[in-house]
Design a protein around this motif. Structure first.
Motif, short mmCIF file in Angstrom:
data_model
loop_
_atom_site.label_atom_id
_atom_site.label_comp_id
_atom_site.label_asym_id
_atom_site.label_seq_id
_atom_site.Cartn_x
_atom_site.Cartn_y
_atom_site.Cartn_z
N LEU A 1 0.83 -1.22 0.00
CA LEU A 1 0.00 0.00 0.00
C LEU A 1 0.86 1.26 0.00
O LEU A 1 0.55 2.23 -0.69
N LEU A 2 1.94 1.25 0.77
CA LEU A 2 2.82 2.42 0.83
C LEU A 2 3.56 2.62 -0.51
O LEU A 2 3.78 3.75 -0.95
N GLU A 3 3.90 1.51 -1.16
CA GLU A 3 4.57 1.59 -2.47
C GLU A 3 3.64 2.22 -3.51
O GLU A 3 4.05 3.08 -4.29
N GLN A 4 2.36 1.79 -3.48
CA GLN A 4 1.37 2.35 -4.42
C GLN A 4 1.08 3.82 -4.10
O GLN A 4 0.91 4.64 -5.00
N ALA A 5 1.04 4.14 -2.80
CA ALA A 5 0.78 5.53 -2.38
C ALA A 5 1.91 6.44 -2.84
O ALA A 5 1.68 7.58 -3.27
N GLU A 6 3.15 5.95 -2.77
CA GLU A 6 4.31 6.74 -3.21
C GLU A 6 4.19 7.09 -4.70
O GLU A 6 4.46 8.22 -5.10
N GLU A 7 3.76 6.11 -5.51
CA GLU A 7 3.56 6.36 -6.95
C GLU A 7 2.56 7.48 -7.17
O GLU A 7 2.78 8.39 -7.99
N LEU A 8 1.43 7.41 -6.45
CA LEU A 8 0.38 8.43 -6.62
C LEU A 8 0.87 9.81 -6.19
O LEU A 8 0.58 10.81 -6.84
N LEU A 9 1.62 9.86 -5.08
CA LEU A 9 2.13 11.14 -4.58
C LEU A 9 3.14 11.74 -5.55
O LEU A 9 3.16 12.97 -5.76
N ARG A 10 3.97 10.91 -6.16
CA ARG A 10 4.96 11.41 -7.13
C ARG A 10 4.28 11.88 -8.42
O ARG A 10 4.82 12.70 -9.14
N MET A 11 3.08 11.35 -8.69
CA MET A 11 2.32 11.78 -9.88
C MET A 11 1.59 13.10 -9.63
O MET A 11 1.03 13.68 -10.56
N GLY A 12 1.57 13.56 -8.38
CA GLY A 12 0.98 14.87 -8.10
C GLY A 12 -0.27 14.86 -7.25
O GLY A 12 -0.81 15.92 -6.93
N MET A 13 -0.75 13.69 -6.86
CA MET A 13 -1.93 13.65 -5.98
C MET A 13 -1.56 14.09 -4.58
O MET A 13 -0.41 13.92 -4.15
N SER A 14 -2.52 14.67 -3.88
CA SER A 14 -2.24 15.11 -2.51
C SER A 14 -2.43 13.94 -1.54
O SER A 14 -3.12 12.96 -1.85
N VAL A 15 -1.82 14.07 -0.36
CA VAL A 15 -1.92 13.01 0.65
C VAL A 15 -3.38 12.82 1.05
O VAL A 15 -3.85 11.68 1.22
N ALA A 16 -4.13 13.89 1.18
CA ALA A 16 -5.54 13.82 1.60
C ALA A 16 -6.36 12.99 0.61
O ALA A 16 -7.23 12.20 1.03
N GLU A 17 -6.09 13.14 -0.69
CA GLU A 17 -6.84 12.37 -1.70
C GLU A 17 -6.49 10.88 -1.64
O GLU A 17 -7.37 10.03 -1.76
N VAL A 18 -5.21 10.59 -1.41
CA VAL A 18 -4.79 9.18 -1.30
C VAL A 18 -5.43 8.55 -0.06
O VAL A 18 -5.97 7.43 -0.12
N VAL A 19 -5.38 9.27 1.07
CA VAL A 19 -5.96 8.77 2.32
C VAL A 19 -7.45 8.52 2.16
O VAL A 19 -7.98 7.47 2.56
N SER A 20 -8.16 9.47 1.54
CA SER A 20 -9.60 9.34 1.33
C SER A 20 -9.92 8.13 0.46
O SER A 20 -10.84 7.37 0.74
N GLY A 21 -9.14 7.96 -0.62
CA GLY A 21 -9.35 6.82 -1.53
C GLY A 21 -9.13 5.49 -0.84
O GLY A 21 -9.92 4.54 -1.00
N TYR A 22 -8.06 5.42 -0.01
CA TYR A 22 -7.77 4.18 0.73
C TYR A 22 -8.89 3.85 1.72
O TYR A 22 -9.27 2.69 1.90
N GLU A 23 -9.42 4.88 2.39
CA GLU A 23 -10.50 4.67 3.36
C GLU A 23 -11.76 4.13 2.66
O GLU A 23 -12.44 3.23 3.17
N MET A 24 -12.06 4.71 1.47
CA MET A 24 -13.22 4.24 0.70
C MET A 24 -13.02 2.79 0.25
O MET A 24 -13.94 1.97 0.27
N ALA A 25 -11.78 2.46 -0.14
CA ALA A 25 -11.46 1.10 -0.60
C ALA A 25 -11.61 0.10 0.55
O ALA A 25 -12.13 -1.00 0.35
#
Length: 544
Positions: free
Chosen positions: A110-134
């Motif tokens: 999960l942290l590896e996938q989150a790192e990819e999203l953050l490097r692509m420009g997504m904010s931490v809040a959006e990643v956290v929200s998406g993970y919670e929904m998942a």
């Protein structure tokens, strides 16, 4: 003249030597990298083909194991972010007793996938929200993936089939033999209400020598101690348990005795003998033929116990004394007094036997429902026996979990792939940037079948694609075939590869809590370590 370097505002507030990091590059990515590095350690130990790790802890004790809980406990991790994952795995161990590696592998993915999203420009809040929904969606899907359940917790064969997978992940090859022993030990002492089953009531005694297949299970308790007197066995034993030494108690104050003649000396020592003989005689009159003591055994007490044919067993551990009292339904007396019928414990047989070159005292309960059972583990080395004990502990904890919730899930990566497939479909219907995080959550679940395949020496990508193809056709119980040559899949429910529902449910919850905590950290502030300067080294000092 040296130029004055102005401190930053934060540095000026803190003591000299304090460090601080902030932002994505300094804080978030550093934390993710540390956590990924730690999860790589246990990743290669996942599954039945997992590799062992050789860990030497701070007191130079050697551990050779593939048990993630033991590895994490002995590594003494210092990094604060990595410690969060260790805490999550510890909570999983406490809650269900198994699935610690599940937590670590999923957290790393999960942290590896989150790192990819953050490097692509997504904010931490959006990643956290998406993970919670998942996670919410995953917990909604999970009950529907259950393929069977343990219908009768008192059926040894059914229990064996349910716990064999958790033991196979630690002791692949010996899983059937060990699962049979664990199921017999657990079912034989199961109380009227199965939910009150206590894992501490199944004891493990390790005796060096012979092989794993010579291990056995018995109802009662086994102690690596020999009898303290001449009597070495007793049938239909009545047992008196004393938590004090089997000797006359010393007075609290010192006294001086003035002896004027030989007759006075004789009567002085004779009085002590008469007193202790009377006490031992009173114990023997109650019908007791076994005495268990938690302290030393005096020479006089030993002599009179032999005279009245009482078997003496000495247990130095107060915990062993308590467990024995529970097993034989006795009460531990704090003084050497005559026990009442309510204080006396009952046992079918107490005897001293020799296993290998080790003498053991066995308290065997053949009749009725015993409160404690013991698994006697044999092995050629201490490390092998320690690893078998960990596998047995996992089996016992799995049985305890099944008494709470009997549902079983398809193992070998089948549940994870079906969950990933359904979450990916759900992510496509979600609006906003969170859908990317939901899809990455599903992608992280692929880590399990991929890791199982790679640890078995098979191409992980090919196995994952075959699993997706089978699940797309509606075969949700198809998982990785560990025993086939090459990347093969099979129906794991028919093969009897089953995981416990609660292990997966709590594993997902604990993992996501830890991962979100790591991602939400945007600044690290470290105070200067306490302690004075290190002593200077002098090459001329002696080694002593």
């Amino acid at each position: 003249m040296a130029l004055h370097v102005p401190k930053t505002l934060l540095a000026s507030m803190m003591k000299d030597g304090a460090r601080h990091y902030r932002g994505l590059d300094e804080a978030v990515f550093r934390n993710i990298e540390a956590c990924k590095e730690m999860t790589r350690i246990t990743k290669s130990s996942y599954g039945p083909n997992g590799m062992n790790k050789m860990v030497i802890n701070h007191i130079q004790k050697l551990f050779v194991t593939n048990d993630a809980a033991t590895i994490m406990r002995e590594l003494d991790v210092e990094h604060p972010a990595a410690k969060l994952l260790v805490m999550a795995s510890e909570m999983q161990e406490q809650e269900v007793g198994d699935g610690t590696n599940f937590v670590l592998v999923l957290a790393g993915a999960l942290l590896e996938q989150a790192e990819e999203l953050l490097r692509m420009g997504m904010s931490v809040a959006e990643v956290v929200s998406g993970y919670e929904m998942a996670l919410e969606k995953a917990l909604e899907i999970l009950p529907g993936l259950s393929c069977s359940s343990l219908k009768e917790v008192r059926d040894v064969t059914a229990v064996k089939a349910a716990i064999v997978t958790s033991i196979a992940s630690k002791q692949y090859g010996n899983e059937d033999f060990l699962a049979d022993m664990v199921s017999q030990a657990c079912v034989s002492i199961l109380p009227a209400d199965p939910k009150t089953f206590n894992v501490d009531n199944v004891r493990v005694t390790k005796i060096l020598g012979s092989g794993v297949l010579q291990s056995s299970v018995m109802r009662g308790m086994v102690f690596k101690r020999e009898s303290q007197g001449d009597v070495t066995s007793a049938r239909e034993a009545k047992v008196a348990v004393f938590s004090c030494p089997l000797d006359l108690m010393q007075t609290e104050t010192k006294g001086t005795v003035l002896i004027k003649s030989a007759s006075e000396l004789k009567s002085f020592s004779g009085g002590e003998e008469d007193m202790i003989e009377q006490r031992i005689k009173d114990v023997a009159k109650t019908g007791c033929n076994v005495v268990v003591t938690g302290g030393t055994v005096g020479e006089l007490a030993r002599h009179f116990c032999n005279k009245y044919r009482l078997m003496i067993v000495k247990l130095q551990s107060k915990f062993d004394l308590r467990r024995l009292c529970k097993a034989i339904r006795a009460k531990a007396l704090p003084k050497l007094v005559t026990p009442t019928p309510e204080d006396i414990g009952h046992c079918s047989e107490v005897c001293v036997e020799e296993l290998g070159d080790t003498e053991v005292t066995i308290f065997r309960q053949d009749k009725g429902e015993g409160a404690i059972s013991t698994i006697v583990v044999r092995g050629s080395t201490e490390n092998i026996m320690d690893d078998i004990e960990r596998a047995i502990d996992d089996g016992i904890n799995t049985f305890k979990t099944l008494t709470k919730d009997p549902r079983l899930m398809p193992g070998a990566g089948a549940m994870e792939i079906e969950l990933a497939r359904q979450i990916t479909s759900h992510g496509a219907t979600c609006p906003g940037l969170e859908q990317y995080a939901i899809k990455k959550f599903a992608e992280a679940l692929e880590a399990f079948p991929r890791t199982l395949a790679e640890n078995a020496g098979v191409k992980g990508t090919e196995v994952v694609s075959r699993l997706y193809a089978a699940h797309q056709e509606g075969n949700k119980n198809i998982g990785f075939d560990n025993e086939a040559e090459g990347p093969a899949v099979k129906d794991v429910c028919e093969a009897g590869i089953l995981d416990v529902y609660l292990v997966k449910e709590w594993g997902l919850k604990f993992t996501l809590n830890a991962v979100l905590t790591v991602l939400k950290v945007d600044q690290i502030i470290m105070a200067k370590k306490s302690g004075g300067p290190k002593p200077k080294e002098n090459k001329n000092w002696d080694e002593d």
